[in-house]
Design an enzyme around this catalytic site. Structure first.
Site, short mmCIF file in Angstrom:
data_model
loop_
_atom_site.label_atom_id
_atom_site.label_comp_id
_atom_site.label_asym_id
_atom_site.label_seq_id
_atom_site.Cartn_x
_atom_site.Cartn_y
_atom_site.Cartn_z
N LYS A 164 1.01 -1.15 -0.18
CA LYS A 164 -0.02 0.15 -0.07
C LYS A 164 0.79 1.26 0.18
O LYS A 164 1.12 1.90 1.05
CB LYS A 164 -0.95 0.05 1.31
CG LYS A 164 -2.17 0.71 1.10
CD LYS A 164 -3.19 0.43 2.16
CE LYS A 164 -4.21 1.51 2.21
NZ LYS A 164 -5.27 1.67 0.95
N1 PPE Z 1 -7.74 -1.82 -3.10
C1 PPE Z 1 -7.20 -0.54 -2.91
C2 PPE Z 1 -6.54 -0.02 -4.05
C3 PPE Z 1 -7.34 -0.09 -1.86
O1 PPE Z 1 -6.72 1.43 -1.64
C4 PPE Z 1 -8.08 -0.56 -1.08
C5 PPE Z 1 -8.37 0.33 0.45
C6 PPE Z 1 -8.64 -1.68 -0.93
C7 PPE Z 1 -8.44 -2.60 -2.10
C8 PPE Z 1 -9.38 -2.38 0.31
O2 PPE Z 1 -8.40 -2.79 1.19
P1 PPE Z 1 -8.88 -3.10 2.87
O3 PPE Z 1 -8.98 -1.63 3.40
O4 PPE Z 1 -7.84 -3.70 3.37
O5 PPE Z 1 -10.12 -3.83 2.74
N2 PPE Z 1 -8.54 1.52 0.39
C9 PPE Z 1 -8.17 2.53 1.58
C10 PPE Z 1 -7.93 4.15 0.74
C11 PPE Z 1 -9.21 4.98 0.96
C12 PPE Z 1 -8.98 6.35 0.77
O6 PPE Z 1 -9.53 6.96 0.06
O7 PPE Z 1 -7.85 6.80 1.49
C13 PPE Z 1 -9.22 2.41 2.58
O8 PPE Z 1 -10.08 1.68 2.32
O9 PPE Z 1 -8.90 2.73 3.79
#
Ligand code: PPE
Length: 304
Positions: free
Chosen positions: A157
């Site tokens: 990330k």
């Molecule tokens: N894909 C991406 C590209 C991504 O950034 C997230 C989280 C996910 C999948 C889902 O991952 P998880 O949160 O572990 O279930 N995106 C974060 C960014 C939000 C933002 O705008 O800042 C989040 O949901 O916290």
């Protein structure tokens, strides 16, 4: 954004307005840093952070992938994550962990600048809107492909990875949609700009596999387990966008987005054009778990 009292910056609680960085902060120029997003929910029996261990583990894994050394032990960040909510007297909120390269030398090869760490808590409601959470949102397939693993560390990330996500998101918003559906370089579905994607057909649920160009979402993993425990068959498999159009239900998962139904993709109505029954059941199950109402998944919660 509503200001809170304190921000944890490099081991200290500093006033919200004082948590500033220099303009020569290396990560600001080159995007080389890692971050996390985690939510704390007000539970029936206190406040708890959802899967904090997994989020911190992913932060350390992201740093390992980028060869950044986080100057704190994981236990220290775990304690500070609880503490930042307590000092701000917040019963719930979104937590952002960020590890970035501070000021010092400029240039890509800099090795001596300080590695800085911050934890910020703020109030964040429904990411894709309250109405979206209830009725479903509209997706548009992006003209930008999702980062390919040959080029970007998609399992990290990483700050810079989000240029790809933001380009897709802005394109979708400017075209009047809520979110971007992103395909991989072969044209198969990957994920959305900040969420993983699921399809439902009868009792079978599909989501793209971890081997795709996706972030291995922690909400994704949690919903897979909740769905299996409820008797659904869950397949982690690749699929083209055609199968998104013909699914009975489509939903997205993410820390910020939680479990958000999708009602339309590229001007095609999905199912009945509203949140479907399986989506609503899984969304309710997810909210029960994060709010401490289902003791079976208590190990996923870190109480403050
Ligand atoms: N894909 C991406 C590209 C991504 O950034 C997230 C989280 C996910 C999948 C889902 O991952 P998880 O949160 O572990 O279930 N995106 C974060 C960014 C939000 C933002 O705008 O800042 C989040 O949901 O916290």
């Amino acid at each position: 954004m509503k200001k809170q009292d304190k921000i944890w910056l490099d081991g200290k609680f500093v006033d919200w307005d004082q948590a500033q960085v220099h303009i020569l902060t290396h990560t600001l120029h080159y995007g080389f840093g890692v971050f996390e997003g985690t939510r704390c929910y007000k539970c029936v029996d206190g406040s708890a952070i959802f899967r904090l261990d997994e989020h911190l583990q992913r932060l350390y894994n992201s740093a390992q992938i980028l060869t950044l050394e986080i100057p704190y032990a994981q236990e220290d960040l775990e304690a500070a994550s609880c503490e930042i909510l307590r000092v701000n007297k917040m019963e719930e909120g979104y937590l952002r962990h960020i590890v970035f390269i501070g000021e010092g030398e400029m240039g890509l090869g800099t090795m001596t600048n300080p590695i800085r760490t911050a934890i910020i808590a703020w109030a964040w409601g429904a990411y894709l809107g309250e109405e979206g959470l209830k009725k479903g949102i509209r997706l548009k397939t992006s003209s930008y492909a999702r980062l390919p693993v040959q080029v970007f560390p998609t399992k990290a990330k990483a700050v810079g990875n989000y240029v790809n996500s933001i380009l897709a998101k802005r394109e979708a918003l400017k075209a009047g949609y809520d979110e971007a559906l992103m395909l991989d370089l072969s044209g198969y579905v990957a994920e959305c700009s900040g969420e993983n994607i699921f399809l439902v057909n009868n009792q079978t649920i599909r989501t793209t596999p971890e081997s795709s160009s996706i972030l291995n979402g922690i909400t994704r993993k949690s919903v897979i387990q909740l769905a299996r425990d409820q008797g659904y068959t869950v397949l982690e498999t690749t699929f083209p966008r055609d199968e998104v159009y013909t699914a009975d239900e489509v939903f997205l998962t993410g820390t910020a987005a939680e479990v958000t139904p999708v009602r339309e993709v590229d001007n095609r109505q999905i199912g009945a054009g509203k949140a479907g029954p399986a989506t609503l059941a899984l969304q309710a199950a997810f909210f029960d778990v994060v709010k401490g109402k289902n003791k079976k998944y208590k190990q996923w919660l870190t109480y403050l």
